[in-house]
Write a protein that holds these residues in place. Structure first.
Motif, PDB file in Angstrom:
ATOM      1  N   THR A  24       0.839  -1.160  -0.099  1.00 34.26           N
ATOM      2  CA  THR A  24       0.080   0.032  -0.071  1.00 34.26           C
ATOM      3  C   THR A  24       0.991   1.138  -0.065  1.00 34.26           C
ATOM      4  N   ALA A  26       1.726   4.756   1.730  1.00 33.18           N
ATOM      5  CA  ALA A  26       1.699   5.161   2.875  1.00 33.18           C
ATOM      6  C   ALA A  26       2.075   6.748   2.840  1.00 33.18           C
ATOM      7  N   SER A  27       1.028   7.486   3.299  1.00 29.88           N
ATOM      8  CA  SER A  27       1.373   9.059   3.138  1.00 29.88           C
ATOM      9  C   SER A  27       1.155   9.784   4.524  1.00 29.88           C
ATOM     10  N   VAL A  28       0.596   8.867   5.596  1.00 38.56           N
ATOM     11  CA  VAL A  28       0.325   9.527   6.823  1.00 38.56           C
ATOM     12  C   VAL A  28       1.373  10.153   7.776  1.00 38.56           C
ATOM     13  N   ASP A  29       2.339   9.105   7.721  1.00 41.27           N
ATOM     14  CA  ASP A  29       3.642   9.452   8.442  1.00 41.27           C
ATOM     15  C   ASP A  29       4.748   9.398   7.529  1.00 41.27           C
ATOM     16  N   ALA A  30       4.654  10.248   6.215  1.00 44.02           N
ATOM     17  CA  ALA A  30       5.651  10.155   5.408  1.00 44.02           C
ATOM     18  C   ALA A  30       6.284  11.581   5.197  1.00 44.02           C
ATOM     19  N   SER A  37       5.482  10.443   0.037  1.00 44.51           N
ATOM     20  CA  SER A  37       4.930   8.832   0.256  1.00 44.51           C
ATOM     21  C   SER A  37       5.808   7.932   0.163  1.00 44.51           C
ATOM     22  N   HIS A  39       6.118   3.317  -0.371  1.00 45.80           N
ATOM     23  CA  HIS A  39       5.161   2.089  -0.195  1.00 45.80           C
ATOM     24  C   HIS A  39       5.506   1.148   0.953  1.00 45.80           C
ATOM     25  N   VAL A  40       4.613   0.542   1.432  1.00 50.18           N
ATOM     26  CA  VAL A  40       4.932  -0.572   2.524  1.00 50.18           C
ATOM     27  C   VAL A  40       4.299  -1.839   2.276  1.00 50.18           C
ATOM     28  N   GLN A 116       7.999  -5.259   7.913  1.00 51.60           N
ATOM     29  CA  GLN A 116       7.406  -4.649   6.957  1.00 51.60           C
ATOM     30  C   GLN A 116       8.651  -3.985   5.788  1.00 51.60           C
ATOM     31  N   PHE A 118       9.618  -0.894   3.689  1.00 47.74           N
ATOM     32  CA  PHE A 118       9.156   0.553   3.297  1.00 47.74           C
ATOM     33  C   PHE A 118      10.035   0.917   2.005  1.00 47.74           C
TER      34      PHE A 118
END
Length: 355
Positions: A24, A26-30, A37, A39-40, A116, A118
């Motif tokens: 997915t 991820a841009s919340v904690d990017a 952003s 990718h995770v 994970q 990243f």
């Protein structure tokens, strides 16, 4: 190839990176990621990168619990040993995978078996058969293609403690290639020549107060000054650096121009507390972008030794030609002596005429 050549740069959103399974965006904690952003990917997912080049490297946020399975051209591959010992989990911009110097077309397949994966960005070194047109190329601040003038200081080793005053020990993200070029006062400058359709300059800000500005010019245009910061107080979190900041972006009217473009950047305002920090430059290649061949230039005692060897070789060749010339002259004289005139001690025979 010339060390001044750039790397090919792939953001995590590049179509050259193919994700499958549970990956997915991820841009919340990017914060402090390229483009904001990353990718995770978790177990049961995979990442495939097909490329023509060498030295592919994957960068992203470090998860110390990551167990990564890697395949190279469908065969199990053990990457180069990690240099992340002591780096805290959650640190961004960490090198997670290093293919090494293997060249030619390859397919790298990555599968997280635990933890994970990243992915923020990927780089690799292009080779002669790499198709560059349309690719994003990255020039690190340490690239010899950049010409620096003034009081610049190299800052590096952020992941292992740094050499720039102590604040690097607490950074939560690493700059590109773990290096920055720093100018703590106005007047310092740098330039870059390249062939391409776009150019963008990226830098970093630390948490200190200060004013920061610079002027930018392309192909001799009038310099345009940009103010990046006018901060009156220092952040309470000195580790909160801001990385991957676009300081300047430009697209050329003729995107397929053959001529070399020249970017000139001059620091206008900066201080030791809030210096101008150059991280990297991105350009977009066009159909005329080509790699430079390494130029070997010898200087000093090495050049003298090379000149002496060349001189001895020329002298040897000249000696061979001289010996051949003398031998040929001797042979010609001997041939003439045998074929004509009266030789000493021999009386020629007189023929009687009949009749």
């Amino acid at each position: 190839m010339d060390p001044a050549n750039p790397h090919v740069f792939l953001d995590s959103t590049s179509p050259e990176i193919v994700y499958s399974g549970a990956c997915t965006v991820a841009s919340v904690d990017a914060n402090n990621t390229v483009g904001g952003s990353q990718h995770v990917c978790v177990p049961t997912s995979a990442v495939d990168i097909k490329f023509y080049g060498k030295g592919l490297e994957v960068f992203g946020e470090l998860d110390t619990s990551l167990d990564l399975k890697s395949l190279l051209d469908e065969s199990t591959y053990t990457p180069l040993p990690s240099e992340n010992n002591g780096t805290a989990s959650g640190t961004k911009g960490v090198k997670l995978f290093d293919l090494g110097a293997l060249s030619n077309p390859h397919d790298v397949h990555l599968e997280p078996r635990a933890g994970q994966l990243f992915i923020d960005y990927v780089i690799y070194t292009p080779v002669g058969k790499t198709k560059l047109d349309g690719k994003v190329l990255v020039y690190d601040d340490t690239n010899p293609a950049l010409n620096f003038s003034g009081a610049w200081v190299a800052r590096s080793l952020f992941a292992s403690g740094g050499n720039g005053g102590g604040e690097e020990e607490r950074v939560r993200a690493l700059p590109f290639n773990d290096t920055l070029m720093s100018a703590g006062s106005g007047g310092s400058s740098f330039s870059l020549g390249f062939v391409g359709s776009t150019v963008a300059v990226y830098g970093a800000f630390n948490a200190s107060a200060g004013v920061l500005s610079a002027s930018f010019s392309v192909d001799g245009s009038s310099p345009s000054t940009v103010t990046f910061l006018n901060r009156t107080s220092t952040s309470s979190l000195p580790e909160e650096w801001t990385l991957h900041q676009a300081l300047f972006e430009h697209t050329f009217p003729d995107t397929d121009a053959k001529a070399e473009h020249v970017l000139n950047v001059t620091v206008v305002e900066a201080s030791e507390a809030q210096p101008f920090l150059l991280d990297y430059i991105l350009t977009t290649a066009n159909s005329h972008t080509a790699l430079k061949e390494r130029q070997f230039k010898k200087t000093g005692s090495e050049a003298k030794k090379t000149g002496l060897r060349i001189g001895l070789i020329i002298l040897g060749i000249a000696g061979v030609f001289l010996a051949w010339f003398v031998w040929r002259r001797w042979r010609e004289r001997r041939r003439k002596a045998k074929g004509g005139g009266t030789l000493e001690g021999i009386t020629p025979v007189k023929l009687k005429r009949r009749g």
